[in-house]
Design a protein around this motif. Structure first.
Motif, short mmCIF file in Angstrom:
data_model
loop_
_atom_site.label_atom_id
_atom_site.label_comp_id
_atom_site.label_asym_id
_atom_site.label_seq_id
_atom_site.Cartn_x
_atom_site.Cartn_y
_atom_site.Cartn_z
N ASP A 1 0.82 -1.22 0.00
CA ASP A 1 0.00 0.00 0.00
C ASP A 1 0.85 1.26 0.00
N ALA A 2 2.08 1.17 0.52
CA ALA A 2 2.97 2.34 0.60
C ALA A 2 3.85 2.49 -0.64
N ASP A 3 3.64 1.66 -1.65
CA ASP A 3 4.47 1.73 -2.86
C ASP A 3 4.26 3.05 -3.59
N PRO A 4 5.32 3.67 -4.08
CA PRO A 4 5.18 4.91 -4.84
C PRO A 4 4.29 4.77 -6.08
N TYR A 5 4.22 3.59 -6.66
CA TYR A 5 3.33 3.39 -7.81
C TYR A 5 1.86 3.52 -7.40
N VAL A 6 1.53 3.17 -6.17
CA VAL A 6 0.16 3.34 -5.67
C VAL A 6 -0.13 4.83 -5.51
N ALA A 7 0.78 5.54 -4.84
CA ALA A 7 0.59 6.96 -4.57
C ALA A 7 0.52 7.78 -5.86
N ALA A 8 1.27 7.37 -6.88
CA ALA A 8 1.31 8.12 -8.14
C ALA A 8 0.18 7.74 -9.09
N GLY A 9 -0.64 6.77 -8.71
CA GLY A 9 -1.75 6.37 -9.57
C GLY A 9 -1.34 5.47 -10.72
N VAL A 10 -0.20 4.81 -10.61
CA VAL A 10 0.21 3.86 -11.64
C VAL A 10 -0.64 2.60 -11.54
N TYR A 11 -0.74 2.05 -10.34
CA TYR A 11 -1.51 0.83 -10.13
C TYR A 11 -2.98 1.16 -9.91
N LYS A 12 -3.86 0.44 -10.62
CA LYS A 12 -5.29 0.56 -10.37
C LYS A 12 -5.76 -0.53 -9.41
N GLU A 13 -4.93 -1.57 -9.28
CA GLU A 13 -5.29 -2.70 -8.42
C GLU A 13 -4.02 -3.37 -7.91
N VAL A 14 -4.01 -3.73 -6.63
CA VAL A 14 -2.89 -4.45 -6.05
C VAL A 14 -3.44 -5.63 -5.26
N THR A 15 -2.88 -6.80 -5.51
CA THR A 15 -3.25 -7.98 -4.73
C THR A 15 -2.01 -8.52 -4.03
N VAL A 16 -2.23 -9.05 -2.85
CA VAL A 16 -1.14 -9.63 -2.06
C VAL A 16 -1.63 -11.00 -1.60
N ARG A 17 -0.83 -12.03 -1.95
CA ARG A 17 -1.21 -13.40 -1.58
C ARG A 17 -0.01 -14.14 -1.04
N PRO A 18 -0.23 -15.04 -0.08
CA PRO A 18 0.87 -15.89 0.37
C PRO A 18 1.42 -16.69 -0.81
N PHE A 19 2.73 -16.92 -0.77
CA PHE A 19 3.40 -17.62 -1.88
C PHE A 19 4.40 -18.60 -1.30
N ARG A 20 4.35 -19.81 -1.76
CA ARG A 20 5.30 -20.83 -1.29
C ARG A 20 6.31 -21.12 -2.39
N VAL A 21 7.57 -20.86 -2.12
CA VAL A 21 8.63 -21.12 -3.07
C VAL A 21 8.92 -22.63 -3.08
N VAL A 22 8.84 -23.23 -4.26
CA VAL A 22 9.13 -24.65 -4.41
C VAL A 22 10.42 -24.85 -5.21
N LEU A 23 10.54 -24.16 -6.33
CA LEU A 23 11.73 -24.24 -7.19
C LEU A 23 12.20 -22.83 -7.52
#
Length: 99
Positions: free
Chosen positions: A76-98
């Motif tokens: 949420d604190a990303d400069p792309y959010v503040a500058a209106g670059v992103y219209k949508e941001v999703t955050v999901r848990p991710f499990r590294v396998v390879l």
């Protein structure tokens, strides 16, 4: 735990993206220095390493955070959010396998 952060750009946001890119990359560099960044990069709008004026459609960041809430707060604190670059941001848990 790792989290996948996906930002989807507003159409015609290339100028905004380029103007705040140094601040965006600085935050990613800080994660890298802390050993928490797995990968990060943009989605070119066309099938080219350098899409030129076609720009980008978004970005993917995979990084380690203490919790989902911490990852969302960071995103949420990303400069792309503040500058209106992103219209949508999703955050999901991710499990590294390879690799």
């Amino acid at each position: 735990m790792f989290y996948a952060i996906t930002g989807i750009d507003h159409p015609n946001s290339l100028e905004n993206r380029l103007s705040v890119r140094p601040a965006h990359v600085a935050r990613l560099s800080a994660l890298k220095e802390e050993g928490r960044l797995k990968l990060a990069g943009p989605f070119p709008a066309i099938d080219a390493e350098d899409p030129g004026q076609a720009g980008f459609t978004g970005s993917l960041i995979v990084a380690e955070f203490e919790s989902l809430e911490a990852a969302k707060a960071w995103a949420d604190a990303d400069p792309y959010v503040a500058a209106g670059v992103y219209k949508e941001v999703t955050v999901r848990p991710f499990r590294v396998v390879l690799p």
